[in-house]
Design a protein around this motif. Structure first.
Motif, mmCIF file in Angstrom:
data_model
loop_
_atom_site.group_PDB
_atom_site.id
_atom_site.type_symbol
_atom_site.label_atom_id
_atom_site.label_comp_id
_atom_site.label_asym_id
_atom_site.label_seq_id
_atom_site.Cartn_x
_atom_site.Cartn_y
_atom_site.Cartn_z
ATOM 1 N N GLY A 260 39.458 33.626 31.087
ATOM 2 C CA GLY A 260 39.074 32.244 31.345
ATOM 3 C C GLY A 260 39.415 31.743 32.736
ATOM 4 O O GLY A 260 39.504 30.550 32.962
ATOM 5 N N THR A 261 39.602 32.640 33.679
ATOM 6 C CA THR A 261 39.855 32.207 35.055
ATOM 7 C C THR A 261 38.515 31.796 35.679
ATOM 8 O O THR A 261 37.464 32.120 35.142
ATOM 9 N N PRO A 262 38.530 31.148 36.826
ATOM 10 C CA PRO A 262 37.258 30.756 37.445
ATOM 11 C C PRO A 262 36.306 31.929 37.661
ATOM 12 O O PRO A 262 35.094 31.779 37.534
ATOM 13 N N PRO B 142 46.376 29.637 33.343
ATOM 14 C CA PRO B 142 44.916 29.670 33.234
ATOM 15 C C PRO B 142 44.228 30.098 34.527
ATOM 16 O O PRO B 142 43.173 30.719 34.483
ATOM 17 N N GLN C 65 52.113 26.672 31.563
ATOM 18 C CA GLN C 65 50.816 26.447 30.961
ATOM 19 C C GLN C 65 49.805 25.932 31.970
ATOM 20 O O GLN C 65 48.605 25.929 31.717
ATOM 21 N N GLY D 267 43.823 33.327 32.701
ATOM 22 C CA GLY D 267 42.736 32.720 31.944
ATOM 23 C C GLY D 267 43.087 31.945 30.696
ATOM 24 O O GLY D 267 42.210 31.393 30.058
ATOM 25 N N THR D 268 44.330 31.933 30.265
ATOM 26 C CA THR D 268 44.732 31.009 29.192
ATOM 27 C C THR D 268 46.138 30.524 29.526
ATOM 28 O O THR D 268 46.760 31.021 30.451
ATOM 29 N N THR D 269 46.647 29.622 28.726
ATOM 30 C CA THR D 269 48.011 29.151 28.971
ATOM 31 C C THR D 269 49.013 30.287 28.827
ATOM 32 O O THR D 269 50.087 30.251 29.391
ATOM 33 N N ASN E 111 30.716 29.353 34.909
ATOM 34 C CA ASN E 111 30.863 30.321 33.819
ATOM 35 C C ASN E 111 30.396 29.753 32.485
ATOM 36 O O ASN E 111 31.099 29.864 31.476
ATOM 37 N N GLY F 296 39.328 29.107 29.559
ATOM 38 C CA GLY F 296 40.725 29.520 29.422
ATOM 39 C C GLY F 296 41.467 28.632 28.438
ATOM 40 O O GLY F 296 42.193 29.088 27.565
ATOM 41 N N GLY G 252 36.618 34.926 35.988
ATOM 42 C CA GLY G 252 36.562 35.784 34.815
ATOM 43 C C GLY G 252 37.498 36.977 34.933
ATOM 44 O O GLY G 252 37.721 37.711 33.980
ATOM 45 N N ASN H 65 34.805 25.619 34.749
ATOM 46 C CA ASN H 65 35.370 26.967 34.700
ATOM 47 C C ASN H 65 36.799 27.012 34.188
ATOM 48 O O ASN H 65 37.341 28.092 33.987
ATOM 49 N N GLU I 92 43.251 36.698 38.641
ATOM 50 C CA GLU I 92 43.237 36.166 40.011
ATOM 51 C C GLU I 92 44.619 36.267 40.639
ATOM 52 O O GLU I 92 45.488 35.459 40.380
#
Lengths: 392, 214, 821
Positions: free
Chosen positions: C632-634, C189, C185, C193-195, A274, A358, C636, A354, C639
């Motif tokens: 920000g996940t693998p 992610p 945390q 996609g984030t903490t 990404n 995040g 996008g 990737n 998940e």
């Protein structure tokens, strides 16, 4: 009256640093009366375009540049004269500005900017005065005509909409982004506002076809050589190959991958990574005209389908550098200093490619970085993540 | 020596005793200082003090402690640890040397007795040296102060002096001395506290009473 | 006194006393003009901003800052911190360590006398130890990276000073994660996609306007919003007040899912959904089951925005590997919520706009990653993520999250990193195969089992053989688990240095203790409002540093001086120059956006106000365009199934959220026959963690017989013959403590609470000694949450308790070190 004033100024043998009211106190009583009266009248006269372009320093340099821009001639026929932008609209500012301008007029008389070369050398300093002034008053002069509330965002290009809406929300100072809107920018923008200047500093020039370069910041892409139809946006530190150079437009090729879930608008540097290379408008992403499609592969890690693509578009000639390392050095020092305020910043190789978006996005609200720098630092982190080095 | 002459430097003696005690409570003894107490003029001094009825208990305890300590490898360090254990702690575990701890309802530091000392010092145009940086109701500061008052008063003991010894010192020092016995170690400082309490008591009685003839 | 006696004394004094009298302690000073009532100054703290009246060199009075409309009563404890009898007054060294250095008898730690040393001597010892460890061992043997909540103030941020100075000297072992949100945390992610835990959330006005149902899942914002990471503004309370009114008017339904009736629930007078401790995941799995079976879930949302639902749902429907269908009946047996109620709950969530608000305590348990992950899955199934007043938040109880951000820039901080990172005195960065970064809660494991290899978040960590530790404004003898295990670990460390302003248990177990001053004895600057960015506040020094204490800045400058780097360390600037520099940097960053006065005016006025910010919805941009605004996940996307985690092959954290039985659990779980009570050790109501516990008068407002309260159920108490106010011995196989009983109807059978931050005070240094004050971490489990986060598992803890009879040992926690033996 102009001649009279010029004559008067010539009679003083030493310039005063504090030109402001120094002129008033120097000289005799009679000179003072004439001058004071003269000054006020002078104030009105100097407040016209005619006066400004009376000096060749102005008429040969910035006046000519102005005539190339939309502030001179445009669809609606509304144009700006010198005082409209450069003379502050509130009284005390007016006086202060006039004082400073007097210095420039003085400078003209005493030969500090009386040649093109000297003017160019000093352009940065002179420009910076105006940028500072406009920043301090939140671009008051611009907003005398241009009003956020009166803007119709829907007729702007997509990229402009995004930027302008954000700016409107904050009543941002126009000069933050719109430097160079009426006159040429200084050659060397190291006196430029903040990060934009620093990033542009890293751009090289004299591109050669067939060679690869890297964008120093986020840049608009266009479908056509005329740079009139938006096609998307190139991310910072993206590799492009220059195919053709036509004046102020260059044609570039971007070798990338994209996910085929959705419209496939986002370009990534490599399969299953990404690392954002940029994005395309829906039209360009769905069309065959600008893109050749290559192999398709599924990423086992996520189950998403990917496709290799080769995109050919146009962009403005500039803002590319031949070395990505200069970008990385800048990004690293920004990362180290911005991201160690509350905690020790994680080593670049602490996360994989990737995982970085995040982590990074979660921290952005704690730092003051503009969009271009954010994009650059994130890419730096991804390109130096554990996927590209020995994890510690 | 005539009575007047004898009286002449009596106040000097008193001041010296107060100041000597102040020194003991200011900080730990370093190696040289310890030597003086274990085998030099310090030991002599305390030994002689032990001959006085009123100061005997405290002085003997100090001597006994010194004997115990001298056989150790690092006697002055051991004594420093004793000092810390008694004075550099809180009132539950030891005997912090501040008037507020014994004279205020909460038993906390920097209460009214501290405020009184601050006001007093300010009035007199005095301040605690930066190096010491302790709250003004620290025993060493009070003892230092009263020594100065005594010297200033000379043989004409002022009501102010009596007042200070009674209200600012005797009001808490006996309890302070008792508290020091919470801790069991060499006993040197417990003895010093006892000696201090006894001395102040005796001194107050003395300056209040008319001078008896021989 | 007779004349003869006088002459006797005179004689003695004349001959011997002269050399025994030391220098005087008093100087002549200008008689100061008496200021009639004193001076008012402005300052800030984790508890909020305030004005303090200083008179005659003492802080006399504290009153809340006018901009704070909801000040916390904890301001009353601030004077007690400054004038606490537990203040460290001088540099002190543990006596046995002073004599034998790194060869000292380490079993004496925690029960040893200390001797006072001069600052020079203390810093010399500190420096010599750093030198010794770097040369004799290497960077792997030094761990100076643990963090705490520090004091507020950006110039004097104590962790920054320690890190910078030590990094200029050499390399050392660092940590990743923290005790607050270690599991959360690390897992989020992968999912969102984030903490998530340290991110601004949907603005309260939007929640109040749009949500029909709010679920407070193990969340007590009324208690926790009293404190903030920076100077707290308490603006959230205005919104909570509005929420209270809306609950009363029946405009919004608020349900608190919690074993305990929280302070928030009582304040809002909202609904309670009791659940057995540690069983939130079964409850949520059954909710998912209902949503799926009754077709109440948003399929379109999942198709557009999420990945992996098809790989997860078989686990719920009974077609997964375990072949167990996660019906509400199945869940009821574990979580105690009736099956029909579970169904109704799911239907309610799907019916209207529902906002889920999770607290942090729920992820401080074994498998703490799971409840957060499962919460996100439920939110995804509801399809309201990215809508105002919908979706899920994990932080609306923290530091003004939910109060809209003004967007203003805050002041930076004193730099944490050295300016020239490669230019260290000791350039050796060969960690000899040990990891240079460890999960924060595994440091005790490292000391006890050096060289052990553990899994952590996809990597293999080789725990280093730590010999020396340095703590700055950090109290692991409060926040780490299992005290007796810690005692064992501390037998192995050679040298421990602690910098703090009060005699915490960490200091008592250290060798070199350096007295920092409190934040009110120095000048500083802080962001006012944490996440809301409300303003900038001046922290005007109230009084000079007490006793021999010094600012952290001075302390570490002195250390840097030892290896010739003083100038580089300070960049040639003193305290006020740094304050001004941070302020000026802030002005520059806000140029064009927020007007700020010059520094002199700011310092005089005491603050700059940035006003209020615009409302904002979390994940709205993702919802609008998931491609451009990818998560920000693998992948996008959200998940629900994470192939990445699946590949790690961790038994205790697999590819999708799952229910794992705990190592110990009350209410029918493992070990509950022997220890039937679940011990909850959540954040305190009247402290900031362990800060302010040493404030004598303030502690007296809640202590019971001088001990920490244990909140217990009336029926449980009666069965044990315990009355309100009795002393209680609380115990399990790991330790025992004394606490004071408070019988409360907020606590159901089988549940007890002792708030963390209660100062540890064992009777002596032996393993198993009873804790006299009531520190819950005497009893908690020291085990990583899972191989993913290796985070703290404090809330996986079962105990029993009984009435204490006999002579109660005195509390030893406060007032400095003691030698008990």
């Amino acid at each position: 009256m102009k001649q009279l004033i010029k004559k008067f100024w010539r009679t003083f043998s030493t310039p005063s640093v504090h030109l402001s009211f120094g002129l008033l106190t120097m000289g005799g009583f009679i000179a003072g009366i004439i001058f004071w009266g003269g000054f006020n009248t002078a104030l009105e006269v100097t407040n016209t375009e005619e006066f400004c372009i009376g000096c060749h320093e102005m008429s040969d340099n910035v006046y000519v540049e102005l005539q190339e821009t939309v502030h001179w001639q445009n669809r609606s026929g509304v144009r700006a004269t010198c005082p409209d932008c450069h003379v502050p609209h509130n009284w005390t500012d007016k006086m202060a500005r006039k004082m400073q301008a007097s210095k420039e007029v003085w400078g003209a008389i005493f030969g500090t900017i009386d040649t093109r070369e000297k003017f160019l050398a000093k352009r940065g300093e002179l420009a910076q005065h105006e940028w500072d002034r406009l920043t301090a008053n939140n671009s008051l002069e611009c907003k005398n005509c241009h009003n956020y509330d009166s803007m119709d965002f829907s007729i702007m290009s997509e990229r402009a909409q995004v930027q302008m809406k954000m700016a409107a929300e904050r009543d941002q100072s126009c000069i933050d982004c719109h430097k160079g809107i009426a006159h040429h920018l200084p050659e060397n923008m190291n006196s430029g506002e903040g990060m934009l200047g620093k990033l542009e500093e890293m751009a090289t020039s004299g591109y050669q076809t067939g060679q690869a370069y890297y964008s120093v910041r986020q840049l608009p892409l266009f479908e056509d050589q005329g740079l009139s139809t938006e096609a998307g946006q190139l991310n910072a530190a993206t590799k492009v190959k220059v195919l053709a150079i036509e004046g102020n437009a260059i044609q570039v090729e971007i070798d990338a991958w994209r996910k085929t879930k959705g419209f496939g608008r986002v370009l990534f540097e490599d399969f299953a990574m990404n690392i954002n290379d940029g994005y395309l408008t829906k039209e360009v992403a769905q069309s065959d005209q600008f893109m050749t499609q290559g192999e398709s592969k599924t990423d086992d890690l996520t189950g998403l389908p990917w496709q290799k693509v080769n995109v050919t578009l146009w962009m403005r000639n500039g803002s590319l550098t031949d070395s990505r390392d200069t970008l990385w050095t800048f990004a690293k020092s920004t990362y180290d200093s911005s991201c160690s305020v509350c905690h020790t910043q994680p080593a670049e190789a602490h996360f994989d490619t990737n995982t970085w978006p995040g982590m990074f996005n979660g921290m952005l609200s704690f730092v003051n970085l503009d969009g271009d720098t954010q994009a650059l630092v994130l890419k730096y982190l991804q390109k130096h993540s554990s996927d590209f080095s020995d994890a510690h | 020596m005539s009575e007047m002459q004898q009286a002449d430097n009596w106040h000097e003696t008193r001041a010296s005793l107060y100041w000597w005690l102040a020194t003991l409570f200011t900080k730990e003894l370093d190696k040289d200082e310890f030597k003086r107490y274990s085998s030099g003029e310090g030991r002599d001094f305390i030994q002689q003090l032990a001959a006085d009825d009123e100061l005997q208990t405290g002085a003997l305890a100090m001597l006994s402690a010194l004997s115990k300590l001298t056989v150790l490898q690092y006697p002055e360090l051991e004594l420093a640890a004793d000092f810390s254990q008694i004075f550099l702690t809180d009132k539950k575990a030891g005997a912090p040397p501040y008037a507020s701890v014994y004279r205020s309802e909460s038993g906390l530091m920097m209460q009214q007795p501290h405020q009184d000392m601050v006001n007093l010092l300010q009035q007199q145009g005095l301040a605690v040296t930066k190096d010491f940086n302790e709250p003004a109701d620290h025993i060493a500061i009070q003892l230092d102060y009263i020594g100065n008052v005594i010297m200033r008063d000379a043989e004409q003991v002022s009501p102010e002096q009596i007042d200070f010894i009674e209200q600012q010192l005797l009001s808490w020092v006996p309890e302070f001395a008792t508290a020091s016995h919470k801790v069991t170690n060499s006993g040197f400082y417990q003895g010093a506290c006892d000696l201090l309490a006894q001395f102040i008591k005796a001194d107050l009685a003395d300056i209040k009473a008319p001078v008896a003839s021989v | 006194m007779s004349i003869s006696r006088r002459s006797f004394l005179k004689g003695i004094v004349a001959t011997s006393a002269a050399t025994l009298v030391g220098p005087g302690l008093l100087n002549v000073a200008k008689a100061a003009t008496a200021d009639s009532a004193g001076q008012w100054k402005v300052s800030g703290s984790h508890w909020g901003a305030f004005r303090a009246r200083v008179y005659a060199g003492k802080v006399q009075e504290i009153k809340p800052f006018e901009a704070d409309k909801y000040p916390t009563e904890m301001l009353n404890g601030i004077k007690g911190i400054i004038y606490s009898p537990s203040r460290i007054r001088y540099p002190m060294v543990r006596y046995d360590w002073y004599l034998k250095r790194h060869k000292s008898d380490t079993t004496l730690r925690g029960d040893n006398r200390f001797i006072r040393v001069t600052w020079d001597e203390a810093i010399d010892l500190f420096y010599q130890e750093l030198e010794r460890v770097q040369t004799q061992y290497g960077p792997w043997a030094l761990h100076a990276g643990q963090t705490g909540w520090r004091q507020t103030g950006q110039v004097h941020s104590c962790g920054n000073h320690m890190e910078r100075a030590i990094s200029m000297h050499g390399y050392s072992v660092k940590k990743v994660g923290d005790y607050s949100t270690g599991a959360g945390q690390t897992i989020m992610p992968y999912v969102l996609g984030t903490t998530e835990v340290y991110a601004q959330g949907t603005s309260w006005p939007l929640i109040l306007e749009n949500s029909k149902t709010i679920i407070l899942w193990a969340n007590d914002p009324v208690k926790n919003l009293q404190v903030g990471w920076n100077c707290e503004t308490h603006e959230s309370f205005a919104f909570l007040e509005q929420l209270k009114a809306k609950v009363a008017n029946k405009e919004i339904r608020v349900i608190s899912v919690d074993p305990v009736k929280t302070k928030t629930q009582n304040y809002l007078d909202c609904e309670h959904k009791y659940i057995n401790p540690q069983t939130d995941v079964p409850f949520m799995l059954a909710i998912a089951h209902t949503l799926y079976k009754e077709k109440l879930y948003d399929k379109k949302f999942l198709d557009t925005y999420a990945l992996g639902f098809e790989d997860f749902i078989p686990y719920v429907t009974g077609e997964g590997k375990d072949k167990v269908e996660k019906t509400p009946e199945w869940a009821e047996a574990i979580c105690g919520v009736k099956a029909d109620e579970i169904r109704d709950f799911a239907r309610l969530m799907a019916k209207h706009r529902t906002q889920m608000l999770f607290g942090w305590a729920i992820q401080r348990q074994q498998h703490g990653e799971q409840p957060y992950w499962m919460g996100a899955v439920v939110a995804a199934m509801l399809g309201q993520i990215g809508l105002p007043g919908g979706g899920i938040s994990y932080a609306h109880h923290y530091s003004s999250i939910g109060v809209p951000s003004t967007g203003a820039a805050g002041p930076g901080a004193f730099p944490r990193n050295p300016d020239k990172p490669d230019d260290r005195i000791h350039k050796n960065n060969d960690f000899k195969g040990y990891s240079s970064t460890i999960p924060v809660a595994r440091w005790v494991d490292a000391i006890i089992e050096p060289g052990k290899v553990i899994n952590a978040n996809g990597a293999k960590i080789t725990l280093p053989d730590i010999k020396m530790m340095v703590f700055s404004g950090c109290n692991p003898w409060h926040h780490h688990q299992d005290r007796n295990r810690m005692k064992q670990a501390f037998h192995k460390l050679e040298t421990v240095v602690a910098v703090d302003f009060t005699w915490t248990a960490t200091c008592r177990f250290s060798d070199i203790v350096l007295p920092a001053c409190t934040q009110w004895e120095r000048n500083d600057i802080d962001l006012y409002g944490s996440y809301s960015g409300r303003g900038i506040i001046a922290m005007q020094k109230l009084v000079d540093p007490l006793y021999q204490s010094k600012t952290d800045f001075e302390i570490f400058t002195m250390l840097a001086r030892r290896f010739g780097k003083e100038k580089e360390y300070t960049q040639g600037k003193g305290e006020m120059a740094w304050v001004k520099e941070l302020y000026d940097g802030c002005v520059a960053a806000n140029k064009g956006k927020f007007e700020m006065p010059d520094f002199a005016k700011f310092w005089q006025d005491g603050w700059v106000d940035f006003g209020t910010g615009p409302n904002w919805t979390r994940q709205a941009d993702f919802r609008k365009d998931p491609e451009i605004n990818a998560l920000g996940t693998p992948s996008g996307f959200i998940e629900i199934f994470s192939r990445k985690i699946d590949r790690y092959g961790y038994e205790d954290c697999q590819g999708h959220p799952m229910w794992f039985e705990k190592a110990e659990r009350s209410h029918g779980g493992p070990g509950s026959d022997k220890h039937p009570i679940w011990l909850q050790s959540c954040h305190p109501n009247k402290r900031l963690h362990s800060q302010m516990c040493d404030s004598e008068e303030f502690r007296a407002t809640y202590a019971v017989q001088g001990r920490e309260p244990i909140y217990i159920n009336a029926g449980d108490a009666k069965a044990r013959g315990i009355n309100d106010g009795d002393l209680v011995r609380v115990y399990n196989d790991r330790g025992q403590l004394l606490a004071g009983a408070v019988i409360s109807e907020n606590f159901p059978p089988g549940v007890a609470r002792i708030e963390e931050g209660a100062w540890y005070g064992p009777t002596d240094n032996t393993i198993g000694a009873i804790d006299t004050y009531g520190d819950p971490n005497t009893l908690t489990l020291d085990k990583g949450s899972s191989q993913l986060a290796q985070a703290t598992s404090a809330n996986t803890c079962i105990v029993n308790y009984e009435k204490f009879t006999g002579e109660a040992p005195a509390v030893t926690s406060f007032g400095g070190p003691k030698e008990m033996a």
